[in-house]
Design a protein around this motif. Structure first.
Motif, PDB file in Angstrom:
ATOM      1  N   ALA A 109    -106.949  -1.440 -34.392  1.00 12.12           N
ATOM      2  CA  ALA A 109    -106.320  -1.550 -35.700  1.00 12.12           C
ATOM      3  C   ALA A 109    -106.813  -2.786 -36.432  1.00 12.12           C
ATOM      4  O   ALA A 109    -107.115  -2.751 -37.631  1.00 12.12           O
ATOM      5  N   GLN A 110    -106.909  -3.890 -35.721  1.00 18.26           N
ATOM      6  CA  GLN A 110    -107.376  -5.118 -36.361  1.00 18.26           C
ATOM      7  C   GLN A 110    -108.805  -4.960 -36.889  1.00 18.26           C
ATOM      8  O   GLN A 110    -109.122  -5.377 -38.010  1.00 18.26           O
ATOM      9  N   TYR A 111    -109.647  -4.351 -36.086  1.00 13.78           N
ATOM     10  CA  TYR A 111    -111.031  -4.138 -36.536  1.00 13.78           C
ATOM     11  C   TYR A 111    -111.066  -3.260 -37.780  1.00 13.78           C
ATOM     12  O   TYR A 111    -111.741  -3.575 -38.772  1.00 13.78           O
ATOM     13  N   TYR A 112    -110.334  -2.155 -37.728  1.00 11.28           N
ATOM     14  CA  TYR A 112    -110.365  -1.210 -38.846  1.00 11.28           C
ATOM     15  C   TYR A 112    -109.808  -1.846 -40.113  1.00 11.28           C
ATOM     16  O   TYR A 112    -110.384  -1.689 -41.199  1.00 11.28           O
ATOM     17  N   LEU A 113    -108.715  -2.577 -40.000  1.00  5.46           N
ATOM     18  CA  LEU A 113    -108.082  -3.161 -41.177  1.00  5.46           C
ATOM     19  C   LEU A 113    -108.952  -4.261 -41.790  1.00  5.46           C
ATOM     20  O   LEU A 113    -109.056  -4.358 -43.016  1.00  5.46           O
ATOM     21  N   MET A 114    -109.568  -5.084 -40.962  1.00  2.00           N
ATOM     22  CA  MET A 114    -110.476  -6.104 -41.492  1.00  2.00           C
ATOM     23  C   MET A 114    -111.650  -5.447 -42.214  1.00  2.00           C
ATOM     24  O   MET A 114    -112.089  -5.909 -43.276  1.00  2.00           O
ATOM     25  N   ASP A 115    -112.122  -4.371 -41.632  1.00  2.17           N
ATOM     26  CA  ASP A 115    -113.209  -3.637 -42.268  1.00  2.17           C
ATOM     27  C   ASP A 115    -112.760  -3.062 -43.609  1.00  2.17           C
ATOM     28  O   ASP A 115    -113.503  -3.104 -44.598  1.00  2.17           O
ATOM     29  N   CYS A 116    -111.544  -2.533 -43.644  1.00  5.23           N
ATOM     30  CA  CYS A 116    -111.009  -1.978 -44.891  1.00  5.23           C
ATOM     31  C   CYS A 116    -110.913  -3.044 -45.973  1.00  5.23           C
ATOM     32  O   CYS A 116    -111.285  -2.818 -47.137  1.00  5.23           O
ATOM     33  N   ILE A 117    -110.392  -4.205 -45.616  1.00 11.59           N
ATOM     34  CA  ILE A 117    -110.261  -5.292 -46.596  1.00 11.59           C
ATOM     35  C   ILE A 117    -111.618  -5.636 -47.198  1.00 11.59           C
ATOM     36  O   ILE A 117    -111.767  -5.799 -48.411  1.00 11.59           O
ATOM     37  N   ILE A 118    -112.624  -5.737 -46.339  1.00 13.38           N
ATOM     38  CA  ILE A 118    -113.964  -6.108 -46.808  1.00 13.38           C
ATOM     39  C   ILE A 118    -114.553  -5.034 -47.713  1.00 13.38           C
ATOM     40  O   ILE A 118    -115.194  -5.335 -48.725  1.00 13.38           O
ATOM     41  N   GLN A 119    -114.289  -3.778 -47.390  1.00 14.57           N
ATOM     42  CA  GLN A 119    -114.927  -2.692 -48.121  1.00 14.57           C
ATOM     43  C   GLN A 119    -114.246  -2.377 -49.458  1.00 14.57           C
ATOM     44  O   GLN A 119    -114.926  -2.016 -50.421  1.00 14.57           O
ATOM     45  N   VAL A 120    -112.908  -2.504 -49.535  1.00 11.94           N
ATOM     46  CA  VAL A 120    -112.218  -1.975 -50.726  1.00 11.94           C
ATOM     47  C   VAL A 120    -112.024  -3.013 -51.825  1.00 11.94           C
ATOM     48  O   VAL A 120    -111.871  -2.639 -53.005  1.00 11.94           O
ATOM     49  N   PHE A 121    -112.022  -4.297 -51.506  1.00  6.68           N
ATOM     50  CA  PHE A 121    -111.797  -5.297 -52.543  1.00  6.68           C
ATOM     51  C   PHE A 121    -113.122  -5.847 -53.072  1.00  6.68           C
ATOM     52  O   PHE A 121    -114.136  -5.848 -52.372  1.00  6.68           O
ATOM     53  N   PRO A 122    -113.123  -6.325 -54.308  1.00  4.44           N
ATOM     54  CA  PRO A 122    -114.377  -6.766 -54.957  1.00  4.44           C
ATOM     55  C   PRO A 122    -115.020  -7.957 -54.245  1.00  4.44           C
ATOM     56  O   PRO A 122    -114.339  -8.783 -53.626  1.00  4.44           O
ATOM     57  N   ASP A 123    -116.347  -8.041 -54.380  1.00  3.73           N
ATOM     58  CA  ASP A 123    -117.102  -9.139 -53.769  1.00  3.73           C
ATOM     59  C   ASP A 123    -116.646 -10.489 -54.318  1.00  3.73           C
ATOM     60  O   ASP A 123    -116.587 -11.481 -53.579  1.00  3.73           O
TER      61      ASP A 123
END
Length: 618
Positions: A82-96
């Motif tokens: 879950a931690q891996y997936y959620l960190m990945d989600c944060i990086i992918q969905v919010f602007p650079d």
């Protein structure tokens, strides 16, 4: 704000089943648990995506509220997947832009994750996004400097590696590869940053044996290749103090692979290595190709691979150049120092390019005076020739006498052009010693004697005494070759040593004629030996070849070669060809017919030359 909290944390009564902490799952059957995990992961991922799209969530709200609350839940959830997936989600969905401005907060959560989380992939994706963002517009680069992105990323990676004590070496190296890629794209002018990343990698590898893990070595090669690909210049990489220290951690096989990558980069970009210090540093990097490394003897190498490697080193030596003769001589001495440690199998590949590089310097210094006194003396041809003599001598001990002989003759020609008679004579002496003592194969002797004759013919530096000595030796060796046809061809080739067109002092018609007559006697002996051995005489090829030499010197004005002598040789050849004991040979017949057509052509052309041929019946 209420909407944000609802999307983030949902209904409090449902949180145990669908909230972030619910991703841990109760102790139920594994298959059912994995299914629920997948459903919850999708649900939370969609919620985060929706959250990123809500109007009104600006950078300030994201920084002060959204990111801290999300990261709090991520850290508290305690489930590695879950931690891996959620960190990945944060990086992918919010602007650079949001990631850049909240970098410290985002990175601060990384060391708090479970030790088994694949944090290297998360951080690699973050750095890739940020580097792409930096490359999208030059206007954003000041923001990277302002937030000190490199320092924060570097610090975070160090903390993650320290926190995850069980992280494999390959994981740590992968993180440094990503950081280096980020650095090269965002701060290409900061070589100190690049060297800092390499130094951190060295620190991680320090105390460990040389890497044998294929994945880890692959990442090290990627790490070392990145600066080469970015700067297209090995000279830049040579300024990085930690570059060779990283290479030292490669196993011998991978060290050689990386050395080939470095050489290919130099050749591809036509990089000129212009100082002895840079050559020294470069040879330290590619030492796996220069000499045997511990535990990796050259005898174990595949022959084709070995030749490819050494040919690459040979080409590399030609890329060392400096307009200053003093620095160029230092480069040559540095190369000599390294290649002499290569062993008997490498020297035949690496010595010739060194010799020709030095001879190129000699040509530039042609005409300068000076004796070999000491290392402080300026670069002079004599000084370089002394170095060359020592270098070639090593080949005779390899042994590779045929190659050494060729190089001695090349040096003799260069000394001739520099008007250094004693030096040229010494090189010829060395060539003759090799011929006498080391070259035993009959075919090799034939090749060697023709090289000696051809080189000696072009020499104009010798006085009468030295030239006579060398010529006498060459003609003597020619007459002692094993096979009669070889003797014949070498002896008539020696005739050119006594008649040189551009040297008025070397036109001895009598000695030319002695060589040609001697060649005729040897050719006749060869015919008789063939008759005894096979019952029939051999082709008349040798006689036709000698006839062409007669014609050559006849046209050059050698009074000893008369039209009657040519006529007598033509009649001899004709008689031999008509003899029943002569073995028919179409090529010999065609050769003779072509020679007769040439004589007829000269007669028909008229003029002074035509008159000379009038008395010859063709």
């Amino acid at each position: 704000m209420v909407l944000v909290n609802h999307i983030l944390f949902g209904d409090p009564e449902l949180r145990p089943s669908i909230g972030l902490s619910g991703l841990q799952g109760p102790g139920r059957a594994k298959e059912k648990q994995e299914k629920e995990r997948s459903e919850l992961r999708d649900l939370v991922g969609k919620n985060l995506h929706v959250l990123s799209q809500i109007e009104g969530i600006d950078l300030e709200m994201y920084k002060d509220t959204v990111l801290p609350r999300v990261l709090e839940q991520v850290v508290n959830c305690k489930d590695e997947l879950a931690q891996y997936y959620l960190m990945d989600c944060i990086i992918q969905v919010f602007p650079d832009e949001y990631h850049l401005q909240t970098l410290e907060t985002l990175l601060g959560a990384c060391p708090q994750l479970q030790p088994t989380v694949d944090i290297k992939t998360v951080l690699s994706q973050l750095m890739e996004r940020l580097s792409n963002y930096a490359a999208s517009s030059a206007e954003v680069l000041p923001d990277f400097l302002q937030v000190e992105a490199f320092a924060k990323l570097s610090s975070a990676i160090g903390k993650v590696i320290e926190a995850q004590v069980d992280m494999p070496v390959v994981g740590a190296i992968t993180l440094y590869v990503s950081l280096l890629t980020f650095t090269l794209r965002v701060h290409p002018d900061r070589l100190d940053y690049v060297d800092q990343v390499l130094g951190a990698c060295v620190k991680k590898l320090c105390g460990k044996p040389k890497l044998e893990d294929s994945k880890a070595t692959k990442q090290i090669v990627a790490l070392l290749s990145a600066p080469l690909e970015k700067y297209n210049d090995i000279v830049t990489a040579l300024t990085l103090s930690n570059y060779p220290r990283v290479m030292d951690h490669l196993d011998n096989g991978t060290n050689k692979i990386m050395a080939m990558v470095i050489i290919q980069s130099i050749m591809k970009n036509s990089t000129c290595i212009s100082t002895a210090d840079k050559v020294e540093a470069l040879f330290e990097l590619i030492k796996g190709l220069i000499k045997d490394l511990d535990g990796f003897p050259v005898d174990e190498l595949d022959e084709e691979d070995f030749k490819d490697e050494q040919n690459s080193v040979a080409r590399l030596i030609h890329m060392f150049y400096n307009d200053d003769p003093e620095e160029m001589l230092k480069i040559i001495c540095t190369v000599k120092k390294h290649i002499m440690t290569g062993g008997s199998r490498r020297l035949p590949f690496t010595v010739p390019p060194l010799i020709f590089s030095a001879l190129r310097l000699v040509r530039r210094l042609q005409g300068q005076e000076g004796d070999v006194v000491g290392e402080e003396e300026p670069a002079t041809p004599k000084k370089i020739f002394q170095l060359l003599n020592q270098t070639i001598e090593a080949l005779s001990f390899v042994p590779s006498p045929e190659l050494a002989l060729r190089l001695y003759l090349q040096c003799a020609e260069a000394a001739n052009d520099c008007d250094l008679e004693p030096v040229a004579y010494e090189f010829f002496t060395q060539a003759f010693i090799l011929y006498e003592e080391e070259i035993a194969d009959s075919k090799a002797q034939v090749t060697a004697i023709h090289l000696i004759i051809g080189t000696l013919q072009r020499m104009n530096v010798f006085g009468v005494e030295n030239r006579d000595t060398l010529t006498h030796k060459a003609t003597g060796y020619s007459a002692k070759l094993l096979k009669k046809p070889d003797q014949c061809r070498a002896v008539y080739a020696c005739s050119h040593l006594f008649w040189v067109d551009d040297q008025d002092g070397i036109k001895d018609g009598e000695r030319v004629m002695l060589c040609l007559k001697r060649a005729l006697r040897i050719a006749n002996a060869a015919q008789q030996m063939a008759t005894v051995a096979r019952g029939s005489s051999g082709p008349v090829t040798l006689f036709v070849e000698i006839l062409n030499k007669y014609i050559y010197f006849f046209e050059k004005g050698n009074s000893q070669v008369t039209s009657s002598a040519i006529q007598g040789l033509i009649e001899l050849i004709t008689s031999e060809m008509q003899s029943e004991s002569t073995t028919p040979d179409p090529s010999s017949d065609a050769f003779f017919a072509s020679t007769m057509r040439y004589i007829q052509f000269q007669k028909q052309k008229g003029g002074a030359m035509g008159e000379k041929y009038d008395s010859i019946k063709a």
